[in-house]
Design a protein around this motif. Structure first.
Motif, PDB file in Angstrom:
ATOM      1  N   THR A  36      11.910  -1.795  10.417  1.00 49.53           N
ATOM      2  CA  THR A  36      11.927  -1.275  11.723  1.00 49.53           C
ATOM      3  C   THR A  36      12.236  -2.351  12.578  1.00 49.53           C
ATOM      4  N   GLY A  37      12.286  -3.780  12.154  1.00 55.64           N
ATOM      5  CA  GLY A  37      12.546  -4.541  13.388  1.00 55.64           C
ATOM      6  C   GLY A  37      11.346  -4.937  14.253  1.00 55.64           C
ATOM      7  N   ILE A  38      10.342  -4.208  13.985  1.00 57.45           N
ATOM      8  CA  ILE A  38       9.114  -4.166  14.948  1.00 57.45           C
ATOM      9  C   ILE A  38       7.930  -4.792  14.159  1.00 57.45           C
ATOM     10  N   SER A  39       7.177  -5.691  14.555  1.00 53.68           N
ATOM     11  CA  SER A  39       6.060  -6.255  13.749  1.00 53.68           C
ATOM     12  C   SER A  39       4.680  -5.970  14.755  1.00 53.68           C
ATOM     13  N   VAL A  40       3.843  -5.397  14.147  1.00 51.62           N
ATOM     14  CA  VAL A  40       2.541  -4.768  14.851  1.00 51.62           C
ATOM     15  C   VAL A  40       1.707  -6.241  14.786  1.00 51.62           C
ATOM     16  N   SER A  41       1.528  -6.969  15.981  1.00 53.21           N
ATOM     17  CA  SER A  41       0.955  -8.174  16.137  1.00 53.21           C
ATOM     18  C   SER A  41      -0.802  -7.787  15.880  1.00 53.21           C
ATOM     19  N   PRO A  42      -1.466  -8.944  15.347  1.00 50.82           N
ATOM     20  CA  PRO A  42      -2.892  -8.902  15.105  1.00 50.82           C
ATOM     21  C   PRO A  42      -3.510  -8.271  16.634  1.00 50.82           C
ATOM     22  N   GLN A  56      -4.405 -11.400   6.659  1.00 52.19           N
ATOM     23  CA  GLN A  56      -5.686 -11.652   6.834  1.00 52.19           C
ATOM     24  C   GLN A  56      -6.099 -11.651   7.871  1.00 52.19           C
ATOM     25  N   ARG A  57      -5.190 -12.041   9.113  1.00 49.47           N
ATOM     26  CA  ARG A  57      -5.680 -11.868  10.650  1.00 49.47           C
ATOM     27  C   ARG A  57      -6.089 -10.478  10.941  1.00 49.47           C
ATOM     28  N   TYR A  58      -5.303  -9.373  10.294  1.00 50.01           N
ATOM     29  CA  TYR A  58      -5.721  -8.059  10.388  1.00 50.01           C
ATOM     30  C   TYR A  58      -7.263  -7.839   9.993  1.00 50.01           C
ATOM     31  N   LEU A  59      -7.239  -8.249   8.787  1.00 51.28           N
ATOM     32  CA  LEU A  59      -8.637  -8.114   8.239  1.00 51.28           C
ATOM     33  C   LEU A  59      -9.770  -8.927   8.848  1.00 51.28           C
ATOM     34  N   GLN A  60      -9.547  -9.869   9.710  1.00 51.26           N
ATOM     35  CA  GLN A  60     -10.360 -10.639  10.507  1.00 51.26           C
ATOM     36  C   GLN A  60     -10.930  -9.751  11.762  1.00 51.26           C
ATOM     37  N   GLY A  63     -10.464  -4.299  11.414  1.00 51.85           N
ATOM     38  CA  GLY A  63      -9.995  -2.988  10.988  1.00 51.85           C
ATOM     39  C   GLY A  63      -9.745  -2.599   9.456  1.00 51.85           C
ATOM     40  N   LYS A  64      -9.463  -1.235   9.094  1.00 52.77           N
ATOM     41  CA  LYS A  64      -9.149  -1.242   7.688  1.00 52.77           C
ATOM     42  C   LYS A  64      -7.710  -1.351   7.218  1.00 52.77           C
ATOM     43  N   VAL A  65      -7.574  -2.149   6.299  1.00 52.98           N
ATOM     44  CA  VAL A  65      -5.894  -2.464   6.110  1.00 52.98           C
ATOM     45  C   VAL A  65      -5.842  -2.176   4.817  1.00 52.98           C
ATOM     46  N   LEU A  66      -4.471  -1.492   4.437  1.00 47.22           N
ATOM     47  CA  LEU A  66      -3.979  -0.972   3.182  1.00 47.22           C
ATOM     48  C   LEU A  66      -2.766  -1.800   2.916  1.00 47.22           C
ATOM     49  N   ASN A  67      -2.876  -2.564   1.743  1.00 48.02           N
ATOM     50  CA  ASN A  67      -1.645  -3.410   1.738  1.00 48.02           C
ATOM     51  C   ASN A  67      -0.433  -2.355   1.031  1.00 48.02           C
ATOM     52  N   GLY A  68       0.718  -2.888   1.682  1.00 49.33           N
ATOM     53  CA  GLY A  68       1.906  -2.007   1.265  1.00 49.33           C
ATOM     54  C   GLY A  68       2.878  -3.003   0.450  1.00 49.33           C
ATOM     55  N   CYS A  69       2.770  -4.070   0.439  1.00 49.08           N
ATOM     56  CA  CYS A  69       4.010  -4.991  -0.252  1.00 49.08           C
ATOM     57  C   CYS A  69       3.429  -5.241  -1.769  1.00 49.08           C
ATOM     58  N   ASP A  70       4.194  -4.479  -2.752  1.00 48.46           N
ATOM     59  CA  ASP A  70       4.205  -4.591  -4.118  1.00 48.46           C
ATOM     60  C   ASP A  70       3.466  -6.104  -4.684  1.00 48.46           C
ATOM     61  N   THR A  71       4.350  -7.182  -3.968  1.00 46.57           N
ATOM     62  CA  THR A  71       4.281  -8.444  -4.759  1.00 46.57           C
ATOM     63  C   THR A  71       2.973  -9.236  -4.111  1.00 46.57           C
ATOM     64  N   ALA A 107      -8.652 -10.296  -0.902  1.00 48.27           N
ATOM     65  CA  ALA A 107      -8.928 -10.775   0.549  1.00 48.27           C
ATOM     66  C   ALA A 107      -9.529  -9.806   1.251  1.00 48.27           C
ATOM     67  N   GLY A 108      -9.733  -8.500   0.944  1.00 40.94           N
ATOM     68  CA  GLY A 108     -10.620  -7.551   1.593  1.00 40.94           C
ATOM     69  C   GLY A 108      -9.696  -6.336   1.940  1.00 40.94           C
ATOM     70  N   ALA A 109      -8.462  -6.118   1.720  1.00 40.84           N
ATOM     71  CA  ALA A 109      -7.897  -4.747   1.832  1.00 40.84           C
ATOM     72  C   ALA A 109      -8.559  -3.657   1.385  1.00 40.84           C
ATOM     73  N   VAL A 110      -8.841  -2.476   1.833  1.00 47.15           N
ATOM     74  CA  VAL A 110      -9.626  -1.503   1.139  1.00 47.15           C
ATOM     75  C   VAL A 110      -8.776  -0.433   0.199  1.00 47.15           C
ATOM     76  N   GLY A 111      -7.510  -0.959  -0.017  1.00 49.95           N
ATOM     77  CA  GLY A 111      -6.753  -0.055  -0.742  1.00 49.95           C
ATOM     78  C   GLY A 111      -5.224  -0.562  -0.627  1.00 49.95           C
ATOM     79  N   ALA A 112      -4.335   0.368  -1.198  1.00 51.87           N
ATOM     80  CA  ALA A 112      -3.102   0.036  -1.236  1.00 51.87           C
ATOM     81  C   ALA A 112      -2.404   1.290  -0.927  1.00 51.87           C
ATOM     82  N   ILE A 113      -1.374   1.383  -0.357  1.00 57.63           N
ATOM     83  CA  ILE A 113      -0.239   2.626  -0.402  1.00 57.63           C
ATOM     84  C   ILE A 113       0.863   1.922  -1.116  1.00 57.63           C
ATOM     85  N   TRP A 114       1.179   2.415  -2.412  1.00 58.79           N
ATOM     86  CA  TRP A 114       1.809   1.525  -3.303  1.00 58.79           C
ATOM     87  C   TRP A 114       3.115   2.313  -3.924  1.00 58.79           C
TER      88      TRP A 114
END
Length: 293
Positions: free
Chosen positions: A142-148, A174-178, A181-189, A197-204
């Motif tokens: 997107t060219g847009i980064s959601v800052s913590p 990890q700054r999101y987690l700090q 909020g509830k974070v879902l990982n979306g980076c496969d690797t 680290a504490g992500a509640v889950g993934a959108i994978w």
């Protein structure tokens, strides 16, 4: 608030050879993945080629998909669009159909990129739906980064309860987690590390070809079996690295088809991988396949 903990599989959209949506295979895929134990399915995901689906096709995929899911797992609908009125229209339709959550990209392609503009974008959507909103951080697309800092402000909205983070930057993750909020990982690797680290889950997306393994990985981490998680991750990682560093959707679709999920077809302008690409993909899949299903 919907409970989106676990593996929310970013569901591929099955296409026939002529590029039309194969709705019968869509129903079958949903059953296959639910039987594999996923906690949620993302309908109209990026892996499902959302940018190349007409609004009417998405509506039909959501209608059939939510009916087929029938409460057996979470149904998450992506209602992103370039036109803001279309975002609202798609979001309201998915909400009315019974979606548990909406995944919405920020206003990419020359939309507002400052924090105030992004907050206002999500604030207006938030005021018109009654279901959870998942913000979507994927700056490489997107060219847009959601800052913590912006994420903290977004969490103040009534329905903005989750963020899908596909950037692959574990520091920002990890700054999101700090921030609480509830974070879902979306980076496969980075999946196993994000979950630890504490992500509640993934959108994978990669879960399309490894649903059983993805569910097992989440279970290992959730129950503190980190050695087992890392052993499984060692088998999964070559394939996850491959799809992330090659043509993502065509590779995921080809790998899924190889393991019995979907038609293996993509829609233009995407192109299926050639034989050389398939051979390279099979090499990357080998450690996973050696472990069986």
């Amino acid at each position: 608030m919907a409970n989106l903990a676990g593996i929310n599989l970013a569901l591929q959209t099955p296409f026939s050879e002529d590029g039309t949506v194969d709705y019968k295979t869509w129903e079958r895929l949903i059953d296959q993945y639910i039987e594999a134990g996923v906690q949620g399915l993302v309908l109209g995901s990026g892996t499902g080629q959302h940018p190349y689906l007409a609004e009417e096709e998405c509506d039909e995929l959501y209608r059939i998909g939510i009916r087929q899911i029938d409460g057996r797992c979470n149904a998450i609908c992506q209602s992103s669009a370039l036109n803001f009125d279309e975002v609202i229209r798609r979001s309201k339709k998915a909400d009315a159909l019974g979606a548990n959550a909406l995944m919405i990209l920020p206003p990419y392609l020359e939309g507002p990129s400052d924090d105030d503009g992004l907050l206002e974008f999500y604030r207006e959507i938030d005021g018109q739906v009654g279901v959870d909103i998942i913000g979507y951080n994927i700056p490489q697309a997107t060219g847009i980064s959601v800052s913590p800092d912006l994420y903290l402000r977004l969490n103040g909205l009534r329905n903005f309860n989750y963020i899908k983070d596909s950037a692959g930057d574990l520091t920002t993750h990890q700054r999101y987690l700090q921030g609480g909020g509830k974070v879902l990982n979306g980076c496969d690797t980075t999946t196993v590390y994000a979950l630890m680290a504490g992500a509640v889950g993934a959108i994978w997306g990669g879960a399309n070809f490894a649903p059983l393994e993805s569910v097992a990985l989440y279970g290992h981490v959730a129950e503190g079996r980190y050695a087992e998680a890392l052993a499984l991750w060692k088998r999964m990682l070559p394939a996850m690295l491959h799809i992330w560093t090659h043509d993502y959707v065509p590779c995921v679709v080809a790998a899924a088809h190889h393991r019995g999920f979907g038609t293996g077809n993509v829609r233009k302008p995407l192109r299926s991988i050639d034989q050389t690409g398939k051979d390279e993909l099979l090499v990357a899949l080998a450690p996973l396949l050696e472990g069986g299903k």
